[in-house]
Design a protein around this motif. Sequence first.
Motif, PDB file in Angstrom:
ATOM      1  N   HIS A 159       0.813  -1.218   0.000  1.00  0.00           N
ATOM      2  CA  HIS A 159       0.000   0.000   0.000  1.00  0.00           C
ATOM      3  C   HIS A 159       0.850   1.274   0.000  1.00  0.00           C
ATOM      4  CE1 HIS A 159      -3.616  -2.311   0.550  1.00  0.00           C
ATOM      5  NE2 HIS A 159      -3.230  -2.803   1.721  1.00  0.00           N
ATOM      6  N   LEU A 160       2.158   1.142   0.184  1.00  0.00           N
ATOM      7  CA  LEU A 160       3.021   2.320   0.246  1.00  0.00           C
ATOM      8  C   LEU A 160       3.040   3.044  -1.097  1.00  0.00           C
ATOM      9  CD1 LEU A 160       6.101   0.815   2.158  1.00  0.00           C
ATOM     10  CD2 LEU A 160       4.342   2.340   3.099  1.00  0.00           C
ATOM     11  N   THR A 161       2.900   4.355  -1.042  1.00  0.00           N
ATOM     12  CA  THR A 161       2.973   5.153  -2.273  1.00  0.00           C
ATOM     13  C   THR A 161       4.416   5.471  -2.648  1.00  0.00           C
ATOM     14  OG1 THR A 161       2.698   7.175  -0.963  1.00  0.00           O
ATOM     15  CG2 THR A 161       0.702   6.183  -1.898  1.00  0.00           C
ATOM     16  N   GLN A 162       5.296   5.416  -1.644  1.00  0.00           N
ATOM     17  CA  GLN A 162       6.721   5.650  -1.889  1.00  0.00           C
ATOM     18  C   GLN A 162       7.532   4.740  -0.985  1.00  0.00           C
ATOM     19  OE1 GLN A 162       7.964   9.720  -1.535  1.00  0.00           O
ATOM     20  NE2 GLN A 162      10.091   9.296  -2.072  1.00  0.00           N
ATOM     21  N   ARG A 163       8.386   3.924  -1.566  1.00  0.00           N
ATOM     22  CA  ARG A 163       9.185   2.996  -0.772  1.00  0.00           C
ATOM     23  C   ARG A 163      10.418   3.691  -0.221  1.00  0.00           C
ATOM     24  NH1 ARG A 163       7.995  -0.456  -5.407  1.00  0.00           N
ATOM     25  NH2 ARG A 163       6.292  -1.865  -4.870  1.00  0.00           N
TER      26      ARG A 163
END
Length: 233
Positions: A159-163
């Motif tokens: 679900h992360l938009t930015q790792r």
Amino acid sequence: MKTDTLNLRKQFQLDGIIKLPQFIPKKELKIIQQTLLSDLKHLNIYSANKVLSKTLQGMSPFQQIVKLSQSVQKPKSLDFIFSMIYERVITKLSTFPINPTVESQLLLSLPHQGHWSMETLNWHVDISAQKFQGIQVFLLIDDVQPRGGATMVLCGSHHLTQRPSLHSLRNIISEQSQGEVFLLDQQRVTIQELYGSAGDIYLMDMRLLHSPSINTTKHLRMMATSRFFVKSY
């Protein structure tokens, strides 16, 4: 659709991973276990709970996994098992059409690889896309103990938009405990180690951050994995 399938799909969409205990009967895995042990002995790599290869002993734990998967012949029955998993589970779990092509490999870890640590784990994803790309299956060929070399997974990380960078991720995770919920970029995530009994399977969204881990036990880690990708049109 049956209620249990709906619940599994809901859990999969939320966490990015589900476990199905004893999905494959243990007796069906005995021949695979014996074949792998025989092959390792024939290659002078491992026998009677002893590592025989000095070359492999000189490699890092993660290099050993790659080398072993390349050296040991994969039993043909593994692809049959993964095909069965596709028919019985993956076709029902995914809301997208999945290609039935089996792309499997062995995941073997030698025993006594060193001290357990989460500070040096190689967290990564096998695909960079943000959209759902497919499901990776992990099969336990034999029992795998905690800290026994099983893959580590960061549940919810799809679900992360930015790792985050690997360095910052290692710093954050080194302070956490397995199963403990914590926030990463405002997303609730947990660390899960894919250990269990022979015949257990895990199904993972391929967008999840995951990592090999160190086998601190005296037992060989025997697992296999296969990736099933969304059909392209």
